[in-house]
Scaffold this motif. Sequence first.
Motif, short mmCIF file in Angstrom:
data_model
loop_
_atom_site.label_atom_id
_atom_site.label_comp_id
_atom_site.label_asym_id
_atom_site.label_seq_id
_atom_site.Cartn_x
_atom_site.Cartn_y
_atom_site.Cartn_z
N HIS A 121 36.91 52.65 42.19
CA HIS A 121 37.33 52.60 40.79
C HIS A 121 36.83 51.30 40.17
CE1 HIS A 121 40.78 51.96 37.70
NE2 HIS A 121 39.79 52.61 37.13
N ILE A 122 35.98 51.43 39.16
CA ILE A 122 35.41 50.25 38.50
C ILE A 122 36.17 50.00 37.20
CG2 ILE A 122 33.35 49.29 37.41
CD1 ILE A 122 31.65 50.88 39.36
N THR A 146 42.15 45.00 39.25
CA THR A 146 43.46 45.62 39.46
C THR A 146 44.50 45.12 38.47
OG1 THR A 146 43.04 46.04 41.78
CG2 THR A 146 45.35 45.83 41.14
N GLN A 147 44.39 43.91 38.07
CA GLN A 147 45.33 43.28 37.13
C GLN A 147 46.79 43.58 37.53
OE1 GLN A 147 44.47 44.01 32.99
NE2 GLN A 147 45.81 42.39 32.29
N GLY A 148 47.55 44.29 36.70
CA GLY A 148 48.97 44.52 36.99
C GLY A 148 49.23 45.57 38.04
N ALA A 161 42.30 46.32 46.85
CA ALA A 161 42.30 45.95 45.43
C ALA A 161 41.59 44.61 45.30
CB ALA A 161 43.74 45.81 44.93
N VAL A 162 40.52 44.60 44.50
CA VAL A 162 39.72 43.39 44.36
C VAL A 162 39.90 42.82 42.96
CG1 VAL A 162 37.43 42.36 44.59
CG2 VAL A 162 38.00 44.42 45.92
N ASP A 163 40.31 41.58 42.89
CA ASP A 163 40.51 40.94 41.58
C ASP A 163 40.71 39.45 41.84
OD1 ASP A 163 41.34 40.27 38.91
OD2 ASP A 163 42.11 42.30 38.68
N THR A 164 40.35 38.66 40.83
CA THR A 164 40.67 37.22 40.96
C THR A 164 42.08 36.95 40.47
OG1 THR A 164 39.82 36.79 38.74
CG2 THR A 164 38.26 36.55 40.58
N TRP A 165 42.63 37.92 39.75
CA TRP A 165 43.95 37.78 39.12
C TRP A 165 44.05 36.48 38.31
CZ3 TRP A 165 43.92 40.69 43.72
CH2 TRP A 165 44.46 41.97 43.60
#
Lengths: 264, 260
Positions: B125-126, B45-47, B69-73
């Motif tokens: 969404h990949i 997802t980033q920003g 939303a999956v992310d390590t950010w």
Amino acid sequence: MLGPPAKMLDANARRLRLRPPFEHLLLHVFAPPSMRRFAPRRPVPGPGLRHLALEYDLVEALRPTLVVDLGAGDASSFFAYCQSMVDHDVDGTCYAVDTWTTSPGTHPEATLDAIREHGRGHYPGISYFVNMQPCEARRHFDEETIDLLRIDGTRSDVIAGADVEAWYRRVRPGGLIAWHGAADEPSLWSLLAPRCRTALFTGGRGGLGLARKEGPPATADLLALLFERNEGPDLDRFYGHLHEHLEFGRVLAATLKRPPSGPG
Amino acid sequence: MIYFPPSLRGFVNRFTVFSTWVDHLPFGYDIVHAVQPRVLVELGTQGGMSYFTFCQAIREHAVPARAYAVDTWAGDEHTGAYTDDVFRKVSEYNDANYRDFSELLRMRFQEAVLRFEDDSIDLLHIDGFHTYDAVRNDFETWYPKVAPGGVVLFHDIAARIMDFGAWKYWDELTRQHRTFTFRHGFGLGALLKPGGPPRDAPLLELLFSGDAGVESKVRALYVHAAKHVDLLRHRSAVDELKERVRQKRAAAAAGGSPTK
């Protein structure tokens, strides 16, 4: 060309397991040239801008040999035709007919000198300016020769001298009449409507009526949607959007160029 | 009937950060409307540019969805490491606007996947790490979680930079699945998983018609839609700037000091 035939879409709908009643078996995605590449080279602010995208696309669809514009005025429509002729390699000629009388409020780009200069600069060999009344100009065109006839029906001086019947005879079978102000002058529009396939576009000054003189079936995508599939209302909405898009771009560009205004 | 997408009926994205996803905002908005997902998942997802466009569509189309939303950010070799500020801003925006249906899963993808049942995700969404192996692994790991009739989106399938390999894997997928390819905006692919209930979704019909002429027009339509949204965004920015100048001048005039 048109999209896939209904049979193919039907099969596709079954594959996708679309819900009946399959209204969109006739679904069409519309991506006309004006959406892809058109920006009016010479936009003169006013109601004439409302239908420019459609007029640009009509030339691409019709590929006219002969275009006549009765009551060309500021030549917004006329130059959209010319621009499309060049952009789509259409081998034809466009005649603008008017007397170009000016008044103190006339936009500087709408004088005959300015229009001629633009035509000479951008559309040599395509654009001609016939400085006379429509009734006088009629003798310069033979019957069944005009592919696209534009009539500014919002102007009483054009209508009074135009003799719609005589000009109608000068349009070839399958040719188009683009009538600005058709919605405001139903009595005159009704002279054409019973004999032609028609579509009416809203907006601008009195809308834009399109009448296609009986002729061979239309094959170009836009013409088929208009006159074979009666998609006029959906196209009206689509072109309303394209007009809005062009206007946003024009106003934004003008705003960014303009020096800062005074207080307020 | 002429297809006139929801994104051309006044859509202006409410959330903006710098992102190459900017050219796909109208499609992102419309695909949510078309799929009507019960569960939407974004990997990477980033920003938040794409994710919050999905969320905006869920809100504005009243889709009864749960979004994740999956992310390590934390960034990766492609984005570079970034500070916690990115997650903080995404989290604040999510809490302020979409907390009733949207959840941020700050973890690795392989950890998050355990939270989802098979056949449960309608729109995936990949957009994670973009090497060939990483994209392939993401798809193979998550595809069983996608519901029959669901749609998988892949971003950056046209990007030929660094060691990106999404383009190569996407090319393989197009030979095995029903797909649609956008080439603008670094490329966006859409893949339809077979099966599922009947849908009333003109966009899906167009995307997966298998007709080259239709596909070409859909691509052109969404290039235009991206330009249109960009135009609206610029216009809004200019209007805001003009308003600020107007207010400043009015304040200066009221105070008797010269304007600048």
